[in-house]
Design a protein around this motif. Structure first.
Motif, PDB file in Angstrom:
ATOM      1  N   ALA A   1      23.184 -37.979   2.404  1.00  0.00           N
ATOM      2  CA  ALA A   1      23.936 -36.755   2.112  1.00  0.00           C
ATOM      3  C   ALA A   1      23.124 -35.747   1.310  1.00  0.00           C
ATOM      4  O   ALA A   1      23.161 -34.542   1.590  1.00  0.00           O
ATOM      5  N   CYS A   2      22.392 -36.201   0.299  1.00  0.00           N
ATOM      6  CA  CYS A   2      21.625 -35.280  -0.537  1.00  0.00           C
ATOM      7  C   CYS A   2      20.517 -34.610   0.273  1.00  0.00           C
ATOM      8  O   CYS A   2      20.323 -33.389   0.191  1.00  0.00           O
ATOM      9  N   THR A   3      19.799 -35.399   1.061  1.00  0.00           N
ATOM     10  CA  THR A   3      18.733 -34.849   1.899  1.00  0.00           C
ATOM     11  C   THR A   3      19.287 -33.844   2.899  1.00  0.00           C
ATOM     12  O   THR A   3      18.744 -32.738   3.066  1.00  0.00           O
ATOM     13  N   LEU A   4      20.376 -34.188   3.567  1.00  0.00           N
ATOM     14  CA  LEU A   4      20.953 -33.295   4.575  1.00  0.00           C
ATOM     15  C   LEU A   4      21.490 -32.015   3.945  1.00  0.00           C
ATOM     16  O   LEU A   4      21.369 -30.924   4.523  1.00  0.00           O
ATOM     17  N   ASP A   5      22.070 -32.121   2.759  1.00  0.00           N
ATOM     18  CA  ASP A   5      22.559 -30.932   2.065  1.00  0.00           C
ATOM     19  C   ASP A   5      21.417 -29.955   1.799  1.00  0.00           C
ATOM     20  O   ASP A   5      21.555 -28.745   2.013  1.00  0.00           O
ATOM     21  N   ALA A   6      20.280 -30.475   1.355  1.00  0.00           N
ATOM     22  CA  ALA A   6      19.132 -29.610   1.086  1.00  0.00           C
ATOM     23  C   ALA A   6      18.631 -28.948   2.368  1.00  0.00           C
ATOM     24  O   ALA A   6      18.303 -27.750   2.377  1.00  0.00           O
ATOM     25  N   LEU A   7      18.579 -29.701   3.456  1.00  0.00           N
ATOM     26  CA  LEU A   7      18.112 -29.133   4.723  1.00  0.00           C
ATOM     27  C   LEU A   7      19.026 -28.005   5.192  1.00  0.00           C
ATOM     28  O   LEU A   7      18.546 -26.975   5.691  1.00  0.00           O
TER      29      LEU A   7
ATOM     30  N   LEU B   1      22.530 -39.392  14.951  1.00  0.00           N
ATOM     31  CA  LEU B   1      21.153 -38.912  15.009  1.00  0.00           C
ATOM     32  C   LEU B   1      21.071 -37.508  15.596  1.00  0.00           C
ATOM     33  O   LEU B   1      20.284 -36.674  15.125  1.00  0.00           O
ATOM     34  N   ARG B   2      21.882 -37.222  16.597  1.00  0.00           N
ATOM     35  CA  ARG B   2      21.854 -35.876  17.178  1.00  0.00           C
ATOM     36  C   ARG B   2      22.325 -34.833  16.161  1.00  0.00           C
ATOM     37  O   ARG B   2      21.776 -33.727  16.086  1.00  0.00           O
TER      38      ARG B   2
ATOM     39  N   ASP C   1      20.487 -30.633  11.890  1.00  0.00           N
ATOM     40  CA  ASP C   1      20.311 -30.288  10.475  1.00  0.00           C
ATOM     41  C   ASP C   1      18.848 -30.244  10.043  1.00  0.00           C
ATOM     42  O   ASP C   1      18.559 -29.865   8.898  1.00  0.00           O
ATOM     43  N   GLY C   2      17.923 -30.674  10.913  1.00  0.00           N
ATOM     44  CA  GLY C   2      16.508 -30.583  10.565  1.00  0.00           C
ATOM     45  C   GLY C   2      15.789 -31.899  10.384  1.00  0.00           C
ATOM     46  O   GLY C   2      14.611 -31.911  10.004  1.00  0.00           O
ATOM     47  N   ILE C   3      16.448 -33.027  10.637  1.00  0.00           N
ATOM     48  CA  ILE C   3      15.762 -34.317  10.585  1.00  0.00           C
ATOM     49  C   ILE C   3      14.818 -34.417  11.782  1.00  0.00           C
ATOM     50  O   ILE C   3      15.169 -34.053  12.905  1.00  0.00           O
TER      51      ILE C   3
END
Length: 283
Positions: A67-73, A95-96, A101-103
């Motif tokens: 969640a923290c990583t995705l929020d930043a992205l 995954l999609r 989100d930028g992963i």
């Protein structure tokens, strides 16, 4: 550093975002409890260092909660991409959505000490292998956290994967084992043949001595000589659980620039290869 010495589009390909812990609580159990090192802190660091882009790597303190990583992205999509940690609980739809989100890859934790996991959290290669066909479809890569001495043990499995393999921290083994160690030689051959990529990061994680980290320079030099098109660089900010004192990111960049003086090589490692690997626009 005085003035900007980095090329346009220069990218820090290895960082972590932590907190605020009140919003993004850490996993239990975990190997360390970091202080809040937020997106705002990180973007300010990029600006100070003369770096335009960054790649957030999901840290073990959050285990599989991205969640923290995705929020930043989501908050800085022009400047950031990410590497996630997921296991069997994830689905193709998960995954999609992460891709939107930028992963751009998944991290496998094969880093061991005395046969045991060195850190709580993380996912081993076996849990990621079922996702590899979808990773290939999405253009993702496998980021591999491993002591290079153990790389030969899993090379037969890696050879079957139809995705790029990016090895953290120049193989993250103690410098005393030397560049002729069979495991590091396996990494070096793989980089030279284009089977692996490597991050020229974590000089201090090789046990090298601040502020110049000269014990790590032979590893850097032979990797650059083997295949500069297969390399990226990163700060490893905010340097969670460092061996020894916490390093200074500006000093780590200074060391890289001093060891990599050719502007063509700097552009390849800092800009061009990261743009291809993480899907940033060209410069």
């Amino acid at each position: 550093m005085s003035g900007r010495e980095t090329p346009p589009g220069a990218t820090d390909c290895h960082c972590h975002i932590f907190g605020p812990a009140a919003k993004f609580p850490y996993a239990e159990p975990r190997s360390y409890t970091p202080e809040d090192e937020t997106l705002e802190d990180y973007l300010a660091l990029l600006d100070r260092l003369g770096l335009d882009r960054g790649v957030i790597v999901q840290p073990s303190a959050y285990d599989r909660d991205n969640a923290c990583t995705l929020d930043a992205l989501r908050r800085a999509p022009e400047r950031l991409r990410g590497i996630a940690v997921v296991g069997a609980e994830a689905t193709a739809d998960t995954l999609r959505a992460m891709h939107r989100d930028g992963i751009r890859g998944l991290r496998a934790n094969e880093y061991r000490r005395d046969g045991q996991a060195a850190y709580h959290g993380g996912v081993r290669l076996a849990e990621i292998e079922p996702f590899v066909p979808l990773m290939a479809e999405l253009g993702w890569h496998l980021q591999l956290w491993i002591d290079a001495r153990h790389l030969p043990e899993i090379e037969p499995r890696l050879a079957k994967l139809p995705v790029r393999i990016v090895v953290d921290h120049m193989g993250r083994m103690h410098h005393s084992h030397g560049i002729n160690d069979p495991g590091f030689q396996a990494l070096l051959r793989g980089v030279g043949e284009g089977r692996y990529m490597a991050k020229l990061s974590g000089t201090y994680r090789l046990g090298a001595t601040a502020p110049d980290y000269l014990e790590a320079k032979p590893f850097h030099d032979v990797l650059v000589a083997a295949n500069p098109d297969a390399l990226v660089w990163g700060t490893d900010w905010p340097h969670p659980r460092p061996e020894g004192g916490r390093p200074d990111a500006a000093r780590l960049l200074r060391v890289f620039l001093d060891w990599t003086t050719d502007p063509v090589l700097r552009r390849k490692i800092l800009t061009d290869t990261p743009a291809r690997l993480y899907g940033f626009p060209g410069v």
